[in-house]
Design a protein around this motif. Structure first.
Motif, short mmCIF file in Angstrom:
data_model
loop_
_atom_site.label_atom_id
_atom_site.label_comp_id
_atom_site.label_asym_id
_atom_site.label_seq_id
_atom_site.Cartn_x
_atom_site.Cartn_y
_atom_site.Cartn_z
N LEU A 725 -10.57 -2.70 13.27
CA LEU A 725 -10.38 -4.11 13.59
C LEU A 725 -9.40 -4.82 12.66
O LEU A 725 -8.97 -5.94 12.95
CB LEU A 725 -11.74 -4.83 13.55
CG LEU A 725 -12.80 -4.32 14.53
CD1 LEU A 725 -14.11 -5.06 14.32
CD2 LEU A 725 -12.30 -4.47 15.97
N VAL A 726 -9.08 -4.19 11.52
CA VAL A 726 -8.19 -4.83 10.56
C VAL A 726 -7.42 -3.76 9.80
O VAL A 726 -7.89 -2.61 9.68
CB VAL A 726 -9.00 -5.73 9.59
CG1 VAL A 726 -9.80 -4.90 8.61
CG2 VAL A 726 -8.07 -6.68 8.83
N MET A 727 -6.23 -4.10 9.34
CA MET A 727 -5.43 -3.23 8.48
C MET A 727 -5.15 -3.96 7.18
O MET A 727 -5.01 -5.19 7.16
CB MET A 727 -4.09 -2.87 9.14
CG MET A 727 -4.20 -1.94 10.34
SD MET A 727 -2.58 -1.65 11.11
CE MET A 727 -1.73 -0.79 9.78
N VAL A 728 -5.08 -3.19 6.08
CA VAL A 728 -4.66 -3.73 4.79
C VAL A 728 -3.42 -2.95 4.37
O VAL A 728 -3.49 -1.73 4.18
CB VAL A 728 -5.76 -3.61 3.72
CG1 VAL A 728 -5.30 -4.24 2.41
CG2 VAL A 728 -7.05 -4.26 4.21
N VAL A 729 -2.29 -3.62 4.28
CA VAL A 729 -1.03 -2.94 3.94
C VAL A 729 -0.30 -3.74 2.86
O VAL A 729 -0.61 -4.91 2.60
CB VAL A 729 -0.11 -2.80 5.18
CG1 VAL A 729 -0.76 -1.95 6.25
CG2 VAL A 729 0.27 -4.16 5.73
N GLY A 730 0.65 -3.08 2.25
CA GLY A 730 1.47 -3.74 1.23
C GLY A 730 2.91 -3.85 1.68
O GLY A 730 3.35 -3.18 2.62
N ALA A 731 3.68 -4.70 1.00
CA ALA A 731 5.11 -4.85 1.29
C ALA A 731 5.80 -5.31 0.02
O ALA A 731 5.21 -6.05 -0.80
CB ALA A 731 5.36 -5.83 2.42
#
Length: 755
Positions: A725-731
């Protein structure tokens, strides 16, 4: 104090303006006489027009550099009107009437039309005058004076043309004495312009050239033929034997012709042509002005109108702003209209008191001054500049130049304007509107930005765009920046939106139409996040929305947004798609660099984009309560928080003692987990490039660690991740390019992290 500085500035310009007026006077003398001769009018009428242009027009004009007088561009008009009206006195009445019309044009501010003259035509005019001066003065420099000085048409009164006249000179028709004067004068002017102390002296090189010419003339007289310079190669001011004789030179309008329609037609013709030439020349001389001042065009029309009234009353030719004299005025450094007025005073005094002495000036010396001025106007740099600006500028420029050279000033300008208008029309027909495909939250939108002025010329292109729209297309017709829409275009838009588009399965949204057009704003797509959209999208789709937003940002294609509408639409509730944890750095505002609108994201900002209890609680609220689909940890290159942390660690300094900040250590401790302490100690020994790379690498590791910490420390976020239901990503955002590198890999757990 300010008044004293202003006064000093004015008086410091006086010597420069007086010498400039003197040079313009010397150039104007043969031009006034030559234009009168070429027009078939009395020679004295040309001098009177020059005097009026200097004293009357110069006093009223708002231009600091423009010089008025009889113009070569009116030569054909004068010849035609003299033939049509049958007498010079009736022609003077037409000049008088033309002046009244010009004053009327100035009062109704017709001078504002000058703003529509294409710059390519103005620059083409300047270059053409330069080329003509070079070509026309070559014979005069060498003593071949059969064509009147100041005559600028390709076909000449002596039945030659510009090029055949030069060929005649090449064939051997050269006057030795005049040629020596002309060639020495050119050499002297070139040297004078390149030697610094001569160039900056108060004595203008043009005056020295004229004095040299007079001395050589006197010397050659003693040598006899073939060196002696005869009357035909000298200035020829009409000489009055007495005051009564001088009075006979004046002629007055024949007011008995007031009921002759041809006189009024002549007056209208003179007013229109003289006004057009004045406005064009005014624009051109403003481009030459070193101080880049703008002259008021409508006031100039009033000044020219008064000048033509006076000139018509006393027997002078029509006056306009003249680019040749004006360009000489600028080139010698004149700053104010005192130079113009002073040149008029000198013309008046010379005619009244010492015409005999001025008639000793060789035309070759004056031709040298004009020839050198021509090289300045038609400089290679101008051609290179126009070529760089592309064909839509260069072709009208070149056509204007060639048309003026091979016809005359008036015809050439009209041809240049016509070609320039054709290019403008072609540009409107090819691309009359701006088309942008925008990826909004609710899908792709074909955004059509209407121009400031939408005329019937745009109908074909707009109709073609509507015809090409495929089923399922969503069009946004945007009139936000539009001041005028032709009724035909309005009918086309209304017909397409309400009748054609629905039957073809095409959606049409409207924005920015004024109330009088009876087309109200209607947005049929989501340009902000709604509850329905938030429920519908997946985490992967949200990630793609953020990627696309950043791509639009760094490529300069940001979406146009109606923030007022978004404020009203989100006032009741918010349904953001993502939480963005970013640094407090002023160069990385999350909504801007991701090209998002109001209500699209929760924005959490903390120095170094590190995670803490309160920031983690904010993120959990976004995921668990508000229902966002993505958590983005946004770091950036050249991060000040990371750089300061590494410098403090490298030197093993106490944070509070060094910075005076009692709470900053919490940030330093978080960043410390993302670096190798041994490598950090070598920071000060690195080259600037290696140091920057090292800091950016640590910033990247810091982003990955923050992603890891969010997942490890928040059970609620981890559960939603496991459920998809959710993603945690970096940039990592590059502050130099504006582009983001999205970091989808999960970071390894360092020993320092476990400790």
């Amino acid at each position: 104090m300010a008044d004293e500085q202003f006064s000093d500035s004015i008086f410091s310009d006086v010597p420069r303006d007086l010498t400039g007026g003197l040079v313009v006077f010397l150039v104007a003398l043969p031009l006034c006489l030559g234009i009168a001769l070429a027009s078939g009018a009395p020679l004295f009428s040309g001098l009177l027009a020059g005097i009026v242009g200097g004293l009357v027009v110069g006093s009223i004009s708002g231009s600091s550099t423009s010089v008025s007088g009889p113009a070569a561009g009116l030569t054909a008009i004068v010849i035609a009107q003299l033939a049509a009206l049958g007498s010079f006195e009736a022609f003077l009445l037409a000049v008088f009437i033309g002046g009244i019309i010009q004053i009327g044009l100035g009062i109704i501010r017709a001078g504002s039309l000058s703003a529509f003259f294409p710059s390519s035509v103005i620059k083409g005019l300047l270059a053409a005058i330069g080329v003509i001066l070079i070509l026309k003065q070559i014979p005069h420099v060498l003593g071949h004076d059969t064509d009147p000085e100041g005559e600028m048409s390709f076909s000449q009164p002596d039945e030659q043309n510009t090029f055949s006249e030069i060929l005649t000179v090449v064939a051997g028709d050269i006057h030795f004495g005049a040629a020596v004067v002309g060639l020495l004068s050119i050499a002297l002017l070139v040297v004078w312009g390149r030697v610094r102390f001569l160039k900056n002296s108060l004595i203008p090189g043009q005056l020295v050239v004229v004095l040299l010419g007079v001395l050589l003339h006197i010397f050659f007289q003693s040598l006899g033929k073939p060196w002696a310079i005869g009357v035909t190669h000298l200035v020829q001011i009409p000489v009055a034997e007495s005051a009564n004789d001088l009075w006979t030179f004046f002629q007055f309008p024949d007011f008995s012709q007031w009921n002759n329609p041809a006189v009024y037609f002549g007056g209208i013709t003179i007013a229109i042509v003289a006004s057009l030439e004045t406005l064009l020349n005014l624009e051109a001389v403003d481009k030459l002005d070193t101080l880049k001042r703008n002259s008021p065009p409508s006031r100039e029309l009033v000044a020219q109108g008064v000048g033509n009234i006076v000139s018509g009353l006393i027997g002078g030719l029509p006056v306009t702003s003249v680019i040749v004299r004006s360009s000489v005025n600028v080139s010698v450094g004149s700053r104010t209209k005192l130079a113009t007025i002073f040149h008029g005073v000198l013309l008046l005094v010379s005619v009244m008191l010492f015409p005999i002495y001025l008639n000793m000036i060789p035309l070759a010396a004056l031709a040298a001054i004009l020839l050198v001025t021509g090289f300045k106007l038609a400089s290679p740099a101008l051609f290179r500049q126009m070529l760089k600006e592309g064909r839509y500028q260069f072709i009208p420029f070149l056509v204007t130049l060639l048309s003026i050279v091979f016809t005359d000033l008036l015809v050439g300008i009209l041809i240049g304007l016509a070609v320039s208008v054709l290019f403008i029309l072609n540009s409107n027909l090819r691309q009359p509107i701006r088309r942008i495909v925008e990826t909004h939250l609710d899908g792709d939108i074909l955004h059509i930005e209407l121009a400031n002025q939408v005329s019937f010329l745009n109908r074909a292109a707009l109709n073609r765009l509507f015809d090409d729209a495929q089923r399922g297309t969503h069009l946004l017709i945007d009139a936000t920046g539009t001041d005028y829409i032709d009724p035909d275009i309005l009918s086309l838009i209304q017909e397409f939106k309400y009748n054609i588009a629905p039957t073809r399965g095409i959606s049409v949204s409207l924005r920015g139409f004024r109330k009088r057009y009876q087309l109200h704003d209607e947005i049929q797509f989501a340009d902000f996040t709604t509850r329905e959209l938030q429920d519908r999208v997946t985490p992967e789709q949200v990630l793609e929305i953020l990627r696309e937003g950043n791509r639009r940002f760094y490529t300069g294609n940001r979406l146009s947004r109606d923030f007022g509408r978004q404020v009203n639409a989100t006032a009741g509730e918010q349904n953001p798609l993502a939480v963005v944890l970013s640094c407090i750095d002023s160069r990385v505002p999350a909504e801007l660099v991701l090209d998002l609108g109001i209500g699209d994201i929760f924005s959490v900002r903390v120095a170094g984009n590190v995670i803490g209890t309160k920031s983690l609680a904010s993120i959990e609220y976004g995921v668990g309560v508000a229902g966002v689909k993505l958590v983005l940890v946004l770091g950036h290159t050249r991060c000040g928080a990371v750089k300061s942390s590494l410098e403090l660690l490298a030197e093993n300094k106490d944070v509070q003692q060094t910075t005076g900040c009692s709470h900053l250590e919490a940030i330093i401790n978080e960043v410390e987990h993302s670096t190798d302490k041994e490598a950090c100690k070598r920071l000060n020994d690195m080259s600037p490039a290696d140091r920057e790379t090292f800091i950016d690498d640590v910033a990247k590791q810091n982003v990955l660690r923050t992603v890891h910490e969010i997942i490890e420390r928040s059970d609620s976020i981890r559960e939603k991740m496991d459920a998809g239901l959710v993603m945690v990503v970096g940039a990592l955002y590059d502050v130099k390019s504006g582009e983001m590198e999205f970091l989808l890999e999960q970071p390894p757990v360092r020993e320092t992290q476990a400790s």
